[in-house]
Structure formats: structure tokens, C-alpha cells
Design an enzyme around this catalytic site. Structure first.
Site, PDB file in Angstrom:
ATOM      1  CB  CYS A 129      34.655  41.382  38.416  1.00 30.44           C
ATOM      2  SG  CYS A 129      35.800  40.202  38.057  1.00 30.44           S
ATOM      3  CD  GLU A 139      33.710  46.196  41.374  1.00 32.00           C
ATOM      4  OE1 GLU A 139      33.597  46.737  39.859  1.00 32.00           O
ATOM      5  OE2 GLU A 139      34.450  46.436  41.586  1.00 32.00           O
TER       6      GLU A 139
END
EC number: 2.1.1.192
Length: 347
Positions: free
Chosen positions: A332, A91
Site C-alpha cells: 500500500c 490505489e
């Protein structure tokens, strides 16, 4: 088959010559990829069918599949979930500021550093990303956004200096004038403190901003939340940081995640102030991202303000990081982890 995004211009020129093609073709191909955002050899109009055939037999353009693309209604932050060719998922996050667009990229799938407050380390390390895979995050992010990305932070999943060679090549590729041409001073690399690699990076005399994930003011406390502290002391990290400053002239950023009742007292702030006083540095105070897998809680606004003001009395520059994309879990590791669990996949 090789990912062409892993190649520098000189490496691709060499391949062209070895395969009976003119070296200038390499620049044409990279113009299509980096300038025109064309990620299919067949669509490169000024490349001969014969060369397209050779390219297709030997290379692929490693642009990942977009699995999910979330946009924050609060501040325009974008979070992108990407599927790699081997089935792994990564991601990245795009943040919009007045000065331009910044992307936070992952450098590894998972992480083996084991920091207690970080979602990306919960399943451990899967593998390193190649230079081209890291670069592909910027390419796909820019194409989806439809605007230039001017800044990069290596603060996504993974420890960049634990993937040193690939990250150094990524920095070369993304800085190249034939590519995205993003200046080193517009790039920040965050590390939990791999001392030998900090010194090795300093010797390159790069202009990348170095950010140190500190998060505690004593080795004893740091060991309880960051296993890397068992290997490198705060003193060793500060020595390496001063060496980096000496070699590059660049200011160091210290990241300090404020965890309620753990490291956010006024005494902690005083200790941090004494530790960093007189150093060419800036402290980025980060309200910790709360995750289900641990009991860490975000510090109160009052405690954050007290911590900030206490630091300033020591002449230490400090700011509180603006929380962005909170409505889309933009920290994150959070989106990847929730997606994998929702699909019943193995972490």
C-alpha cells in the site's frame, strides 16, 4: 451534486418519493450499477428520460478514472491507480487466491498515523474517503477483473477507524443484498489500535474480522515505530480485542511486520507468545516492505522461520504472509507515491 454510491437503498427511495418518483425506481437504478456494472444514467434502458434528467441534475456515479493498471507476471496480482473527481489519487490491489478474488482497498488519501515502515503515511493525511469512494474501488476492480470479488481487506492507504463513520457505512453498503452482497465474514478491517473505536465497533456485533497492526511486543519499542502507541498501550488494545471477541465471537488477527534487528529476535517471539497465549487469535507475520524513505530491512528467511516456530511453541496460531505482487510494488502507498513523484506533483 451527490455521489449516488454514498446512498443506501432506503435513502435513494426517500429521494425518489420526495421528487415525485416511485420508490421502486431506486432498486432499478442500483441493479444497473451493482448487478450490470453500468455507470452511466443514460445507458439505463428501463429508466425514463425524465427521471434520467433528474438523476443527472442531482447525482453522479462516482466511478474513478483508471490512471494505471498493473498485473504481476508472478502471481496475477493486480494493482490499480485511480483518479478521483477532485484530482486526488488512490490505489487498490486485487489478489487472486484459490478461494476467490480479494481486494485491498484504501480508506483515506494518505494517513496521519505516522507508522515508520508504511509508505502511505509519508506525506501525511490529505482527506477521508467517503463510503461511496471506498465502494467505487471494489466496483471498478471487479469490472476490470471481469470476475466477482468475494473478499475485501481494508488494509490499503489510511487508518479505517480514523474514518469511522464512512467506513461503517461502506460496510453496510458492500454487504447489502441489493448491492455487491459481500458477507461480513469475508471482510477484514485492519487498525493500528484506536481503542475507543474498536469497542464501538464491537458493540455493533458485526462479523467483520478485526486485524490489529501490533508490530512490537513492548510499549517502549512500539512507540519508536508507531506513534499511536503514545496514546494507547498494548494492554489497552488487548483489552479492547478481548471485548471484541466477547461481543462477536470472532477470532482476532494480529499483524506483525518483521524488521531485521528491530523486532525479529527469538526473545521478541517468546514475548509475543506469552502475550497472546490462550487468546482466540491468529498472528500474521509480514516480511516488511522496504521503502527508500527509511532504513528498515526485511528479516532473513531463517529469522522468520525461527520466529514462527517459537510462537507455535506457545500454542499461538501463526503463518507468514505470502508476498504477492512484488514485481509491481503492490504494497500500500507505493504505486501512488512513485506516480506522483514521477509527474512532479505535490504529495
Amino acid at each position: 451534486m451527490k455521489n449516488i454510491l454514498d446512498f443506501t437503498l432506503e435513502e435513494l427511495k426517500e429521494w425518489m418519493k420526495e421528487n415525485g418518483e416511485s420508490a421502486f425506481r431506486a432498486k432499478q437504478i442500483f441493479d444497473w450499477i451493482y448487478k450490470k456494472e453500468v455507470f452511466n444514467f443514460e445507458e439505463m434502458k428501463n429508466i425514463s428520460k425524465a427521471l434520467i434528467g433528474k438523476l443527472s441534475e442531482n447525482f453522479y456515479i462516482g466511478i474513478p478514472e483508471v490512471i494505471d493498471y498493473l498485473s504481476s507476471s508472478e502471481d496475477g496480482t493486480r494493482k490499480i491507480l485511480l483518479g478521483l473527481g477532485d484530482g486526488n489519487i488512490i490505489e487498490c490491489v486485487i489478489m487472486r487466491y484459490k478461494y476467490g478474488n480479494s481486494i485491498c482497498v484504501s480508506t483515506q488519501i494518505g494517513c496521519r498515523m505516522g507508522c515508520k515502515f508504511c509508505a502511505s503515511t509519508l506525506e501525511g493525511m490529505v482527506r477521508n474517503l467517503t463510503a461511496g469512494e471506498i465502494l467505487s474501488e471494489v466496483l471498478i476492480g471487479q469490472k476490470l477483473l471481469g470476475e466477482r470479488i468475494s473478499n475485501i481487506v481494508l488494509m490499503g492507504s489510511g487508518e479505517p477507524l480514523d474514518n469511522y463513520d464512512n467506513v461503517m457505512k461502506f460496510l453496510e453498503l458492500v454487504n447489502a443484498d441489493y448491492g455487491l452482497n459481500i458477507g461480513q465474514r469475508h471482510i477484514t478491517l485492519s487498525t493500528c489500535g484506536l481503542v475507543p473505536k474498536i469497542r464501538e465497533m464491537a458493540d455493533k456485533e458485526m462479523q467483520v474480522t478485526l486485524a490489529i497492526s501490533l508490530h512490537a511486543v513492548s510499549d517502549e519499542k512500539r512507540k519508536t515505530i508507531m506513534p499511536i502507541a503514545n496514546k494507547y498501550s498494548i494492554s489497552e488494545i488487548l483489552d479492547a480485542c478481548n471485548y471484541y471477541i466477547e461481543k462477536t465471537g470472532r477470532r482476532i488477527t494480529f499483524e506483525y511486520s518483521l524488521v531485521s534487528g528491530v523486532n525479529d529476535t527469538k526473545e521478541d517471539a517468546k514475548s509475543l507468545g506469552r502475550l497472546l497465549k490462550g487468546m482466540l487469535c491468529h498472528v500474521n507475520l509480514i516480511p516488511v516492505n522496504e521503502i527508500k524513505e527509511n532504513e528498515f530491512k526485511k528479516s532473513t528467511k531463517k529469522d522468520i522461520e525461527t520466529f514462527l516456530n517459537t510462537l507455535k511453541t506457545y500454542g499461538v496460531e501463526a503463518t507468514v504472509r505470502r508476498e504477492m505482487g512484488s514485481d509491481i510494488n503492490a504494497a500500500c502507498g507505493q504505486l501512488r507515491r512513485s506516480y506522483i513523484k514521477s509527474k512532479g506533483l505535490k504529495l
